[in-house]
Structure formats: C-alpha cells, structure tokens
Design an enzyme around this catalytic site. Structure first.
Site, PDB file in Angstrom:
ATOM      1  N   ASN A  59      32.791  12.777 -36.870  1.00 35.19           N
ATOM      2  CA  ASN A  59      31.757  13.524 -37.600  1.00 35.19           C
ATOM      3  C   ASN A  59      31.787  14.982 -37.174  1.00 35.19           C
ATOM      4  O   ASN A  59      32.419  15.326 -36.181  1.00 35.19           O
ATOM      5  CB  ASN A  59      30.368  12.958 -37.289  1.00 35.19           C
ATOM      6  CG  ASN A  59      29.989  11.787 -38.196  1.00 35.19           C
ATOM      7  OD1 ASN A  59      30.693  11.457 -39.136  1.00 35.19           O
ATOM      8  ND2 ASN A  59      28.864  11.168 -37.899  1.00 35.19           N
ATOM      9  N   HIS A  85      39.178   3.195 -40.127  1.00 33.68           N
ATOM     10  CA  HIS A  85      38.612   2.188 -39.223  1.00 33.68           C
ATOM     11  C   HIS A  85      38.810   2.664 -37.783  1.00 33.68           C
ATOM     12  O   HIS A  85      39.964   2.860 -37.367  1.00 33.68           O
ATOM     13  CB  HIS A  85      39.355   0.867 -39.453  1.00 33.68           C
ATOM     14  CG  HIS A  85      38.798  -0.292 -38.683  1.00 33.68           C
ATOM     15  ND1 HIS A  85      37.774  -0.180 -37.775  1.00 33.68           N
ATOM     16  CD2 HIS A  85      39.119  -1.613 -38.693  1.00 33.68           C
ATOM     17  CE1 HIS A  85      37.496  -1.362 -37.268  1.00 33.68           C
ATOM     18  NE2 HIS A  85      38.303  -2.253 -37.809  1.00 33.68           N
ATOM     19  N   HIS A 142      28.852   7.746 -46.509  1.00 33.39           N
ATOM     20  CA  HIS A 142      30.013   8.635 -46.678  1.00 33.39           C
ATOM     21  C   HIS A 142      30.665   8.458 -48.055  1.00 33.39           C
ATOM     22  O   HIS A 142      31.888   8.591 -48.189  1.00 33.39           O
ATOM     23  CB  HIS A 142      31.060   8.413 -45.588  1.00 33.39           C
ATOM     24  CG  HIS A 142      30.587   8.724 -44.201  1.00 33.39           C
ATOM     25  ND1 HIS A 142      30.773   9.943 -43.615  1.00 33.39           N
ATOM     26  CD2 HIS A 142      29.917   7.974 -43.288  1.00 33.39           C
ATOM     27  CE1 HIS A 142      30.262   9.926 -42.387  1.00 33.39           C
ATOM     28  NE2 HIS A 142      29.725   8.738 -42.170  1.00 33.39           N
TER      29      HIS A 142
HETATM   30 FE1  HDE Z   1      30.601   5.009 -39.938  1.00 37.55          FE
HETATM   31  N1  HDE Z   1      30.856   3.767 -41.518  1.00 37.55           N
HETATM   32  N2  HDE Z   1      29.376   3.654 -39.078  1.00 37.55           N
HETATM   33  N3  HDE Z   1      30.172   6.303 -38.406  1.00 37.55           N
HETATM   34  N4  HDE Z   1      31.744   6.404 -40.777  1.00 37.55           N
HETATM   35  C1  HDE Z   1      31.599   4.038 -42.610  1.00 37.55           C
HETATM   36  O1  HDE Z   1      33.126   2.560 -43.587  1.00 37.55           O
HETATM   37  C2  HDE Z   1      29.276   2.364 -39.444  1.00 37.55           C
HETATM   38  C3  HDE Z   1      29.369   6.080 -37.343  1.00 37.55           C
HETATM   39  C4  HDE Z   1      32.122   7.602 -40.248  1.00 37.55           C
HETATM   40  O2  HDE Z   1      36.016   9.030 -45.102  1.00 37.55           O
HETATM   41  C5  HDE Z   1      31.750   2.847 -43.511  1.00 37.55           C
HETATM   42  O3  HDE Z   1      34.825   2.661 -45.069  1.00 37.55           O
HETATM   43  C6  HDE Z   1      28.455   1.641 -38.511  1.00 37.55           C
HETATM   44  C7  HDE Z   1      29.517   7.095 -36.349  1.00 37.55           C
HETATM   45  C8  HDE Z   1      32.939   8.324 -41.179  1.00 37.55           C
HETATM   46  O4  HDE Z   1      36.204   6.887 -45.560  1.00 37.55           O
HETATM   47  C9  HDE Z   1      31.031   1.726 -42.751  1.00 37.55           C
HETATM   48  C10 HDE Z   1      28.059   2.563 -37.575  1.00 37.55           C
HETATM   49  C11 HDE Z   1      30.452   7.964 -36.867  1.00 37.55           C
HETATM   50  C12 HDE Z   1      33.034   7.501 -42.307  1.00 37.55           C
HETATM   51  C13 HDE Z   1      30.526   2.459 -41.535  1.00 37.55           C
HETATM   52  C14 HDE Z   1      28.646   3.816 -37.931  1.00 37.55           C
HETATM   53  C15 HDE Z   1      30.848   7.455 -38.148  1.00 37.55           C
HETATM   54  C16 HDE Z   1      32.290   6.306 -42.015  1.00 37.55           C
HETATM   55  C17 HDE Z   1      31.340   3.079 -44.932  1.00 37.55           C
HETATM   56  C18 HDE Z   1      27.150   2.360 -36.371  1.00 37.55           C
HETATM   57  C19 HDE Z   1      30.959   9.279 -36.236  1.00 37.55           C
HETATM   58  C20 HDE Z   1      33.741   7.796 -43.601  1.00 37.55           C
HETATM   59  C21 HDE Z   1      32.609   3.021 -45.757  1.00 37.55           C
HETATM   60  C22 HDE Z   1      27.467   1.228 -35.589  1.00 37.55           C
HETATM   61  C23 HDE Z   1      31.893   9.047 -35.149  1.00 37.55           C
HETATM   62  C24 HDE Z   1      35.196   7.464 -43.538  1.00 37.55           C
HETATM   63  C25 HDE Z   1      33.645   2.750 -44.811  1.00 37.55           C
HETATM   64  C26 HDE Z   1      35.866   7.828 -44.843  1.00 37.55           C
HETATM   65  C27 HDE Z   1      32.179   5.210 -42.883  1.00 37.55           C
HETATM   66  C28 HDE Z   1      29.846   1.819 -40.580  1.00 37.55           C
HETATM   67  C29 HDE Z   1      28.398   5.010 -37.202  1.00 37.55           C
HETATM   68  C30 HDE Z   1      31.806   8.136 -38.958  1.00 37.55           C
HETATM   69  C31 HDE Z   1      29.954   0.988 -43.525  1.00 37.55           C
HETATM   70  C32 HDE Z   1      28.108   0.167 -38.606  1.00 37.55           C
HETATM   71  C33 HDE Z   1      28.813   7.192 -34.988  1.00 37.55           C
HETATM   72  C34 HDE Z   1      33.557   9.698 -40.989  1.00 37.55           C
HETATM   73  O5  HDE Z   1      31.922   0.725 -42.355  1.00 37.55           O
END
Ligand code: HDE
Length: 713
Positions: free
Chosen positions: A145, A336, A72
């Site tokens: 999402n 978060h 992202h």
């Molecule tokens: Fe994320 N995801 N994600 N994700 N995600 C990040 O956090 C992660 C997942 C989503 O505009 C990171 O600050 C793991 C699902 C959005 O700043 C990180 C897993 C969904 C955004 C991270 C998921 C999301 C992130 C990268 C699986 C939909 C952007 C930078 C266990 C519900 C937020 C950050 C923004 C961002 C980890 C799966 C949505 C690395 C480990 C499912 C919208 O922490």
C-alpha cells in the site's frame, strides 16, 4: 541466473490476438458473412433459434463481467522491469536479487481500496501498490500500500472494517468515501486504527499521481540466505518524482472533471516516454533485535522509523509499457502475498497470516477456477510441473497417465527439489506456545506512533489533517460517534482534537477511564486490552511528512501547465514557455475559448489542446497567461478567472507576462495575498529573459501551501 533484457521475452508467453487484416469469425473459427443482421424468417419475420452466430455473440456478451475485487476494485496497471542496483546475496538467496544489473519483468497495479470499479481515482483512501515479479524461480508478489501501516491488527477484523467503509448497505451510499457514519462508528470503537487514521487524513490519501506515491509492504517479512539464516525486512518503494498530493477541494473537483485522472496520468506518462520509476528499499532488522523496540515488529499498525533503521536501496522498477487489454491484464491479474520465492518468507503478523488465506480464496470466487495461474498475465516464466489436474477452463494439456506422487510409472517425476536445487523450504522458526484467541500485550500502544506521525508534519500538513477530520466527521450524522472520535483524537494530540472540535461545534470530552472513552465498545470490555500510549524513541521523522520527505526532488518532469490563449496571443511567448517546459520533460497545453486553431499576433496558427469546456484548472499543475492582443477577450471571460481562482486556492504557480499580468493582478485573490507569494510569477516585460526559468523554478516547489489560511499559525 538468466537475465530478461526487456519484457519481450515475457510477452511471448501471452496469447495475443490482433484482428488486423483478418476475417471476422465465430469462436469456433467459422468465417462470418453478415455480422449486422440476425437470421429471420423473412425480412420482417421473427428471429430463428438456429442462429448460432447471434446466440454465441449474445451469450458471450451476457457473461462479459466477472465479480470486481471485494476491495481495491478500482485500479490501473502497467508492465515494466525490476533491476538490481545493489545485490544482497548475504541477506537473501532470492534469485532475482543476486547480481547487479539483473532484470526481472514486472507488472504493477495501483488502486484505491473502498470504491467500486467505476469509482473516482481521487477518493480519500489508501492506495494499493501491488507488484508481480516474474522471476526465474517463480512468481513473487509484493502486495503493498502507499501507507506503511494498517487500520487493524488481526485479520478477523478485516471484513468488519471493509463493511464499515463500503457504501452503507441499506441505501448503497456513499460511493468511494469514508465520510459516513458506519466507517467512523467502527473506527471510534477501534483505537488500534488511530495511527492509520492519521495517515489517511493526511494528503497521502489524495496523491497527485500514482507515480508520486511511496509504497510499503506494511508487514515485517523475512529474508533467508543460502545458509538458512534469517533477518526481518520491511519493504519500501521510493518514487523518483517525490511524494506529492493534491488539495482536498481540488481532489473533489477532479473527481467530477476527470474521475480517470490517475489512470490517465499513468497511461499518458508511459505513452510519452516519461517512464514511472521507484527505488526498492529494505529496512533490515537482525533476528536478535526482534524484541529490541518499544513496538512489536509483528504489529501492522507500527512502522520502524527510518531514523532507527535506515532504508537500504537494492533496486529499481521502471514501468515502460501500457497493457494491451485492460481486462486481460489489469483486471485478471491475481496478486497474493503468499506468492513468494526461496529467500523470502513470512512472519507471524496476524494480519499477514489472514491475508495468506484470503487472496487465493478471493481469486476462486472472482476468476472462478483454481486454474487462474494459467491466465496469461498470471503465468510464471519458471516452468510448472505438478500433479494438479483439471478444473474449470484448464489450459494445460498434461500428457501421460501419472498424476500422483510418489509414482513408479512416471519414473518418480516430477520430482522434489532439494534446497540446494532451489526447493522452497519455510524458515525453521521455533514455535512453542499455547493455542489461544488473544492479542499480545506488545500490540497495545495505539497512540504512540499516531503522535509520532502527527508531530512529524509541518504546520500546513497538520492543518490539512484537521480540515480532513472536520470534513469526514462533519458528514457523520450521529453525534455520539463524533464525540467518541474527539475522545480518541485527544489521546493523539489535545490541540488536534480541539481544533477538529471547533469545526464541528463540539467539545472534546474529558479522558475518562471508561472503555467507551478509550474507544472500546462495552460489549468488548475485557475482551480487548486497554489501549496505551508508549513514549517513542524518536520524536519526529522527516520521512513521515510529505513536505519534508527525503524522496522529494525539484523535478517538474511530466507536470502539466495550462497556457491560456485566445486569438492575438504572442506566438513567441507561447513557444518560449513550451520550449522551456519541454526541456524539463514537462508539458504545456494550450487552453482557448474554442478548439481548432488560434491566430497568433504574428498571423500564425497554434492548435488548441483543450477549450475551457474540456479543460479545468484542477487538471493542471500551473497556469500561465502569455501577453498578446487578446487582453480584453480573456479579462472578460469568467472561465479565465475561475481557472486562476482555483489555481490560487490550490496553491499552484500562476504566471503572466506583459499586459497579461494585469489579468492576474486584477484577480480578487490578489487582495488576500498578505506577503510576497513566490508562486505568483509576474513581469510587465514582454521579453523577460529570466521569466520562463523563474516560472519553472516556482513550479519545482510544487505547491505553496503557505498561501492557505493555516490553523496552526
Ligand atoms: Fe488486501 N485484499 N487484504 N491488503 N490488498 C485484496 O485480493 C485482505 C491488506 C492489498 O491490485 C483482495 O485479489 C485481507 C493489507 C492490495 O489486485 C482480498 C486483509 C494490504 C490489493 C484482500 C488485507 C493489502 C489487495 C481483494 C487483512 C497492504 C489489490 C481482491 C487480513 C499491505 C491487489 C484480491 C490488486 C486486495 C484481502 C489487508 C494490500 C479480498 C483479508 C494490510 C494492494 O483478497
């Protein structure tokens, strides 16, 4: 509960700085007398180490970048507010959902997932839809999402998924694209991803605008009310402008012509006062129904069809202010899913549980300190008092000698809040289990909802999915991966697999009961459960199709029409369409062979917004050529034909009146038109009273997908 009438009250907590009418100073506040020359020994001599002004400036510059988000990284955001339209105190005690009309400031950030910070907005990808609510009870983040399911069921696979989709490590290619071997290698071995694959191969993954996407919380969460009773909840954002996508060919061209397309669209809409708006809806599932369905509520690869549990609208968000500074706000905002307030709680979805660890951890690496909550955009409007101290870049000056609890020297302060005083307490869920590394058998249906999604699409949408898969798998070089994918697709829909295979010049393998054919890699044999297909309670759901989507409305608000002009254009015709578009809150832009003024048929002047060099058909929703004495100039201009050809190919409205109609009717694509195409609005009349309205009515259908060769006819 205090109300925020607008975001101004929140702005007070943000440290703003504006250099207007101010002296230039160093970071220590010393006024600078010369910012153009470094200090030297003689005017042609070496620079001096003592030049503290130069060293400060260059050192700060050297450290300007912070690590981009792992996923992202590419995103855009805006401020706004959330307003309750239908309070639900019986379901949740969350303070910001209690009273009708109650407002809470928000910041929303939309993003692609795979690409780097500088990559194109139009990649085929899921989009992030993250909203930070600055509630009176603390920060609540709904990190969603634009697709309601995910690729994987367990957090332990997330690094693998992301490694597979990111540019390949040996040559850092391709950027912001899933069309390469490592992604499809992984997917072809992960049958649980098939539902999500259907969504990302659909036009959901190439939205027309961030303002025209739905949002979904993906996981099942909990609401908890004042009596500590809980229900399960799924979050939905429903866009006021409906859910729309672009054509894949168009997306690729936009990526070249304007990679900031979505960013610009969001920015401009807000500047123009077309404030983006979504309704917040919830699907409520009573606690007792946890095991009622043919899927597991904890499985993030499943939706709850709206036909089974309808969406109840509880409020709306309106984004009405662009950030002042991209880095300070959009880049430094730290979302978060674990930022929750009393009244909202988690479930045991194993993907969500992993996320609850990941997001704080990633902020530590990206923003560099556990004090990231003190960055203005991340600050809670609820007061913060605790015994956390020190760390990099601490902003707070905590007074007093006590930084521990319990204490007597500080009078026991800060003191714990009882539940009745707003203290957070986790939902009292009973857990009685063995410690295992296993996945529940209730997670084994990997194809049932993929089928449901596919069956819910119109023929045009199915055709787009086939073409997307042909494109993506066509870019895969390893034949075995393609064949493995065809095997998996055939378990979603035999015809789908056959049509994809035709484009690849391959044959669909028979479904053998071998793990490899099910997508399970040999080394995992026995480790994973056998994938299954479970018959769904509903056969088709309109909410899953973008064309049939109940959110869709005929509004053309904020859509853009290219008005193609040259010297001699009819001023009346231009004014007429512009006025009609403005009435619908849409925009007409003048495109001409050159910038500056265009001389009209009545001797007046119209300013060109773009030249053919700076504009392109793919950046507009419709094209109109007004009549005038410019026919020859435009008819001979190849750029005009390119404009029309692309607009036709991308199924957009094309209109012309008077002699300009002959430019359109002379275009090569007209010969291909088999039946009357309502997206081509032509009249030989130069003062047709109904023309503008007919053009706008056609625009309100958005796209004429039926124009394309359809693989499902
Ligand atoms: Fe994320 N995801 N994600 N994700 N995600 C990040 O956090 C992660 C997942 C989503 O505009 C990171 O600050 C793991 C699902 C959005 O700043 C990180 C897993 C969904 C955004 C991270 C998921 C999301 C992130 C990268 C699986 C939909 C952007 C930078 C266990 C519900 C937020 C950050 C923004 C961002 C980890 C799966 C949505 C690395 C480990 C499912 C919208 O922490």
């Amino acid at each position: 509960m205090k109300n925020f009438q607008d975001e101004k009250q929140r702005d007070l907590s943000i440290n703003k700085s504006d250099g207007t009418n101010k002296f230039l100073t160093t970071d220590q506040g010393v006024r600078i007398n010369d910012d153009n020359n470094s200090l030297k020994a003689g005017e042609r001599g070496p620079s001096l180490l003592e030049d503290f002004i130069l060293r400060e400036k260059i050192t700060h510059f050297d450290h300007e970048r912070i690590p981009e988000r792992i996923v992202h990284a590419r995103g855009s955001g805006a401020h706004g507010f959330f307003e309750v339209t239908n309070p639900i105190p019986e379901l949740t005690k969350a303070g910001f959902l209690q009273e009708k009309g109650q407002k809470t400031p928000v910041f929303a950030r939309f993003s692609t997932v795979a690409g780097s910070r500088g990559s194109t907005d139009l990649a085929r990808d899921a989009r992030g839809f993250a909203v930070k609510f600055y509630t009176q009870e603390g920060i609540y983040d709904l990190v969603a999402n634009n697709i309601p399911v995910f690729f994987i069921q367990d957090a332990s696979k997330f690094p693998d998924l992301v490694h597979a989709v990111k540019p390949e490590p040996h040559n850092e290619m391709p950027q912001a694209a899933s069309a390469h071997d490592t992604f499809w290698d992984f997917i072809s071995l992960m049958p649980e991803s098939m539902h999500m694959i259907m969504w990302v191969m659909s036009d959901r993954a190439i939205p027309r605008s961030y303002r025209m996407m739905e949002g979904f919380g993906v996981h099942t969460f909990r609401f908890v009310n004042a009596e500590e009773q809980s229900v399960f909840v799924k979050f939905h954002w429903k866009p006021k402008l409906g859910t729309h996508g672009v054509a894949w060919d168009e997306a690729q061209k936009i990526s070249g012509k304007n990679p900031d397309f979505h960013r610009e669209d969001l920015w401009e809409a807000i500047e123009m006062g077309n404030f983006p708006e979504w309704e917040l809806g919830v699907q409520i599932i009573p606690d007792k129904d946890e095991h009622k369905y043919d899927f597991d509520l904890l499985d993030p690869t499943k939706i709850v069809p709206e036909e089974i549990v309808p969406v109840t609208i509880v409020g709306r968000i309106v984004l009405n202010k662009n950030p002042d500074n991209f880095f300070a706000e959009t880049e430094q905002i730290a979302f978060h899913p674990g930022h929750i307030v009393p009244g909202i709680d988690f479930t045991n979805d194993p993907l969500l549980q992993g996320r609850l660890f990941s997001y704080t951890d990633t902020q530590l690496s990206r923003l560099g300190s556990p004090n990231f909550h003190e960055i203005p955009i991340n600050r809670s409007v609820a007061p913060i008092h605790n015994n956390q101290r020190d760390g990099h870049m601490r902003q707070e000056i905590n007074t007093g000698r006590v930084s521990y609890h319990p204490n007597s020297l500080g009078g026991g302060c800060p003191y714990q809040a009882k539940i009745a005083e707003g203290g957070f307490s986790s939902f009292n869920e009973r857990i009685d289990a063995h410690k295992v590394r296993e996945r529940s058998e209730s997670f084994n249906d990997h194809f049932g909802q993929a089928k449901l999604f596919f069956n819910s699409q119109t023929d045009e949408e199915k055709s787009h999915i086939v073409k997307a898969l042909r494109f993506e798998l066509g870019k895969v070089e390893t034949t075995a991966i393609r064949v493995r994918m065809l095997g998996l697709l055939s378990q979603v829909d035999r015809q789908l697999a056959e049509k994809v295979a035709l484009g690849l010049g391959a044959t669909v393998p028979p479904i053998l009961e071998t793990p490899i054919n099910k997508g399970v890699s040999p080394e995992n044999e026995g480790g994973n459960q056998e994938p299954q297909t479970v018959e769904q309670a509903v056969e088709s759901s309109d909410a899953l199709s973008m064309v049939k989507n109940p959110t869709n409305s005929p509004t053309i608000a904020s859509r853009k029409t290219a008005i193609i002009c040259a010297d001699g254009v009819s001023e009346a015709a231009v004014m007429n369409i512009k006025k009609a578009l403005k009435k619908e809150d849409a925009k007409g832009c003048i495109i001409a062979p050159h910038l500056g003024s265009i001389v009209t048929d009545s001797g007046g002047a119209i300013a060109a917004d773009f030249s053919f060099l700076t504009a392109s058909s793919v950046l507009f929703d419709a094209v109109y050529i007004p009549h005038g004495t410019m026919l020859n100039e435009l008819a001979e201009n190849p750029e005009v034909m390119e404009f029309l050809n692309d607009a036709y190919k991308h199924c957009k409205v094309i209109g012309a009146d008077g002699d300009a109609s002959s430019i359109v009717s002379g275009a090569p694509f007209v010969a291909e038109m088999t039946n009357y195409d309502s997206g081509i609005v032509l009249t030989s009349d130069i003062a047709s009273p109904g023309f503008a309205q007919e053009f706008i009515t056609a625009m309100s259908q958005h796209r004429f997908w039926q124009r394309e060769p359809n693989l499902y006819n």
